[in-house]
Design an enzyme around this catalytic site. Sequence first.
Site, short mmCIF file in Angstrom:
data_model
loop_
_atom_site.label_atom_id
_atom_site.label_comp_id
_atom_site.label_asym_id
_atom_site.label_seq_id
_atom_site.Cartn_x
_atom_site.Cartn_y
_atom_site.Cartn_z
N TYR A 146 -24.90 17.24 40.45
CA TYR A 146 -25.26 17.33 41.86
C TYR A 146 -26.69 17.83 41.94
O TYR A 146 -27.05 18.80 41.27
CB TYR A 146 -24.33 18.29 42.59
CG TYR A 146 -24.67 18.55 44.04
CD1 TYR A 146 -25.17 19.78 44.46
CD2 TYR A 146 -24.50 17.56 45.00
CE1 TYR A 146 -25.48 20.02 45.79
CE2 TYR A 146 -24.81 17.78 46.34
CZ TYR A 146 -25.30 19.02 46.72
OH TYR A 146 -25.61 19.26 48.04
N ASP A 241 -33.40 19.21 36.34
CA ASP A 241 -33.06 19.93 37.56
C ASP A 241 -32.54 21.32 37.19
O ASP A 241 -31.39 21.48 36.80
CB ASP A 241 -32.00 19.13 38.35
CG ASP A 241 -31.60 19.87 39.62
OD1 ASP A 241 -30.76 19.32 40.37
OD2 ASP A 241 -32.11 20.98 39.86
N LYS A 269 -32.71 28.49 44.21
CA LYS A 269 -31.80 29.63 43.99
C LYS A 269 -32.54 30.89 43.54
O LYS A 269 -33.19 31.57 44.35
CB LYS A 269 -30.68 29.22 43.03
CG LYS A 269 -29.79 28.10 43.61
CD LYS A 269 -28.64 27.76 42.70
CE LYS A 269 -27.97 26.46 43.10
NZ LYS A 269 -26.95 26.62 44.15
P1 KE4 Z 1 -29.76 23.36 47.74
O1 KE4 Z 1 -30.32 22.25 48.58
O2 KE4 Z 1 -28.30 23.64 48.05
O3 KE4 Z 1 -30.63 24.62 47.76
O4 KE4 Z 1 -29.83 22.88 46.21
C1 KE4 Z 1 -29.22 21.68 45.84
C2 KE4 Z 1 -28.93 21.71 44.35
C3 KE4 Z 1 -29.77 21.01 43.51
N1 KE4 Z 1 -29.58 21.00 42.17
C4 KE4 Z 1 -28.54 21.69 41.62
C5 KE4 Z 1 -28.36 21.65 40.13
C6 KE4 Z 1 -27.66 22.45 42.45
O5 KE4 Z 1 -26.64 23.14 41.88
C7 KE4 Z 1 -27.86 22.46 43.84
C8 KE4 Z 1 -26.95 23.21 44.78
N2 KE4 Z 1 -25.79 23.82 44.19
C9 KE4 Z 1 -24.65 24.01 45.06
C10 KE4 Z 1 -23.60 24.78 44.26
N3 KE4 Z 1 -22.92 23.99 43.34
C11 KE4 Z 1 -24.99 24.73 46.31
C12 KE4 Z 1 -23.79 25.24 47.09
C13 KE4 Z 1 -23.60 24.45 48.34
O6 KE4 Z 1 -23.77 23.21 48.34
O7 KE4 Z 1 -23.22 25.11 49.33
#
Ligand code: KE4
Length: 430
Positions: A146, A241, A269
């Site tokens: 993801y 990523d 993060k």
């Molecule tokens: P954000 O747009 O949520 O800040 O980041 C997206 C993203 C991009 N790349 C990786 C490897 C990520 O894990 C994420 C976001 N992770 C999820 C948790 N598995 C965020 C939690 C959520 O979607 O509420």
Amino acid sequence: MHNGYNKSAQLYEEAVRYIPGGVNSPVRAFKSVGGTPVFIAKGEGALLTDVDGNTYIDYVGSWGPLVLGHRHPEVVKALQNCLEIGTSFGAPTELETLLANMIVDALPAVDMVRLVNSGTEATMSAIRLARGYTKRNKIVKFAGCYHGHADFLLIKAGSGALTLGVPTSPGVPASIAEHTIIAPYNNLDNLQEIFRQVGENIAAVIVEPVAGNMGVIPPAPGFLAGLRKLTEQYRALLIIDEVMTGFRVAYGGAQVLYDVEPDLTTLGKIIGGGLPVGAYAGKREIMSVVAPVGPVYQAGTLSGNPLAVTAGIATLQLLRQPGVYDALEQKSSRLEQGLRQAAAEAGLELTFNRVGSMLCTFFTCQPVTDYDSAAKSDTKQFAKFFAGMLRKGVYLAPSQFEAAFMSLAHSDEQIDHTIEAARAVFKEIK
Ligand code: KE4
């Protein structure tokens, strides 16, 4: 003694009237574990307190950013000081250069950094940049990984979509999806075949260097090096990523741990220390194609705002102290070994994957190395585990397909309490 969930239930009733699912991000809705989300009143160190006064040992840590725990005193102090000068100016500040510099110092493959406001913005922008730089359209991502919710990445996304059982989100036009190729994680042969067929049209491969959105899955030996070799051979860019792994699995990230040099890196993060910060970064030659220097456009009202950047700087300053990652490793290993022993005592054959302070308990006895093997997990049994642990004061991610995050704030006593809770719950759900 547990106070029940009445106040949370009441707040949830209210929230669903105004917010889709009562949450501002789908995975928080407890859809895959049942029940309704607890509403949080406060975080402190490794602990969360919900609105009913129940306290939990927190292994979500806001989905990764809070590697120092909630409200680390030095982060709070830095933010209080920043409030004396302002929150956002929409103009450059020295702080942004300082954070960019810290990232450049931490990542050998990075010469330049552009700050944005989320991981999604980071990956979306990195892919636009890769397409602009290579003048190619195709991108490759891996099933179960993801990278945020940009249209062209919501194709068999792992976190969220996988949890909700909706591998491809409606609303993504076929004309967009057709440029995204899905490959199996940890499978170089398959990727080689993809490149053999369409390599000349591939702008970039984007990969989670440690998959953390289908549970935790380490890269197979040679996988990342193989990606590097293949992308170089076909002049495609390698985007690693590190939104989740950045400054999590090592100071810098997985590219430091596994010694692989990407063309572009995405971050989020932890570099925001709990406030909204993302970044895409890479070699000067590529980053110089980004506006206003080059033609690839990307912008953001609050990008690099002093308040969020201050939290990131304070966090990285603490993380670069000697011994930090040894301490995280010691805490995480203690938890892993304790959970393994508790499962064995209960006669449960589970799979535990861990890289540093990212851990996942898979309810399957098979090794978990990719999306298909992760998907074999018994999500119903995980749901029982989740609910049992919640009642015993342990707050896990409400999905089998997420990571548990250890922080520097977790004490041995809290880790041992977690293990004792799991020992009891494993026996209950067997
Ligand atoms: P954000 O747009 O949520 O800040 O980041 C997206 C993203 C991009 N790349 C990786 C490897 C990520 O894990 C994420 C976001 N992770 C999820 C948790 N598995 C965020 C939690 C959520 O979607 O509420």
